[in-house]
Design an enzyme around this catalytic site. Structure first.
Site: not given
Length: 248
Positions: A73, A111, A139, A222, A225
């Site tokens: 991402s 992801g 991830n 979040d 990011h």
């Protein structure tokens, strides 16, 4: 007797007129022939010129080198309104401003894990890649994937790239995890990237999120990011390693 002379005179005049007409027709025919020949030469010159221009364009196009950013991402630009604000596009803008003959391809999937990257690497390598930027692993760490598996998958991706083209230059983007993942896990995770870079003689970005990770105003809600401004810093971090390579 006078009548005969007149008839003879008329006949001579007709013959002279016919000769003049025939000469005119012959002269006109010559003009047409040379005109057609000139047109053919022009057409031939135009065709040859077009052919040369086409070949030049094709040579220029085939000479364009490819930088492929293979990641998750962070590469894909998750959460941004415009994917052109993600760091791969910022790199392209920088490269264009310097008139360098490189095209940056964003191959980021939100992801994505190292396992997912290993599964799709062969499909991605259907195109010729001159510089391969590997940005995967975050991830895995956030999900607590066994570090031996992460290391193994990253090595498999590196092997696939070099097997396809041994001349491809690989840049490995180093990652770090927040301390809540446990000290032993985060410490070992951090060492995966420099160790793989040394083992495979790769270029290394020590930490892709340097000066961005953990800085609230440079990250989205979040906290993971980057924002548009955050991606500009990511591009700077990548450029520090990429610039010497493409200017060799």
């Amino acid at each position: 007797m006078l009548k005969l002379k007149n008839n003879q005179l008329i006949l001579n005049m007709k013959n002279n007129t016919m000769k003049i007409f025939l000469k005119f027709c012959y002269f006109l025919l010559l003009i047409i022939v040379f005109s057609c020949k000139s047109d053919n030469n022009k057409n031939q010159d135009t065709t040859e010129k077009t052919s040369v221009e086409t070949e030049t364009t094709e040579e220029k196009s085939s000479a364009t080198k490819t930088i492929l950013v293979f990641g998750d991402s962070l590469t894909a630009g998750y959460g941004l309104e415009d994917v052109n604000d993600a760091f791969p596009s910022i790199l392209q803008t920088k490269i264009d401003s310097l008139s360098l003959n490189y095209t940056v391809i964003n191959s980021g999937v939100s992801g994505e894990t190292t396992s997912g990257g290993k599964s799709r690497i062969d499909w991605v390598l259907n195109q010729k890649v001159d510089i391969f930027i590997l940005e995967l692993g975050a991830n895995d760490g956030l999900r607590g994937v066994p570090l031996t598996e992460t290391r193994k998958n990253l090595q498999a991706i590196i092997d696939a790239v070099l097997a396809k083209n041994a001349a491809t230059k690989i840049i490995l983007a180093g990652m770090q995890l927040p301390p809540n993942m446990g000290q032993d896990y985060t410490t070992e995770f951090k060492t995966i990237f420099p160790e793989l870079a040394e083992k495979n003689n790769l270029y290394l970005i020590p930490f892709l999120l340097k000066d961005v990770g953990g800085v609230p105003e440079l990250n989205q809600a979040d906290g993971i990011h980057p924002t548009v401004d955050g991606h500009k810093i990511l591009a700077t971090n990548v450029w520090a390693v990429l610039a010497p390579i493409i200017n060799l």
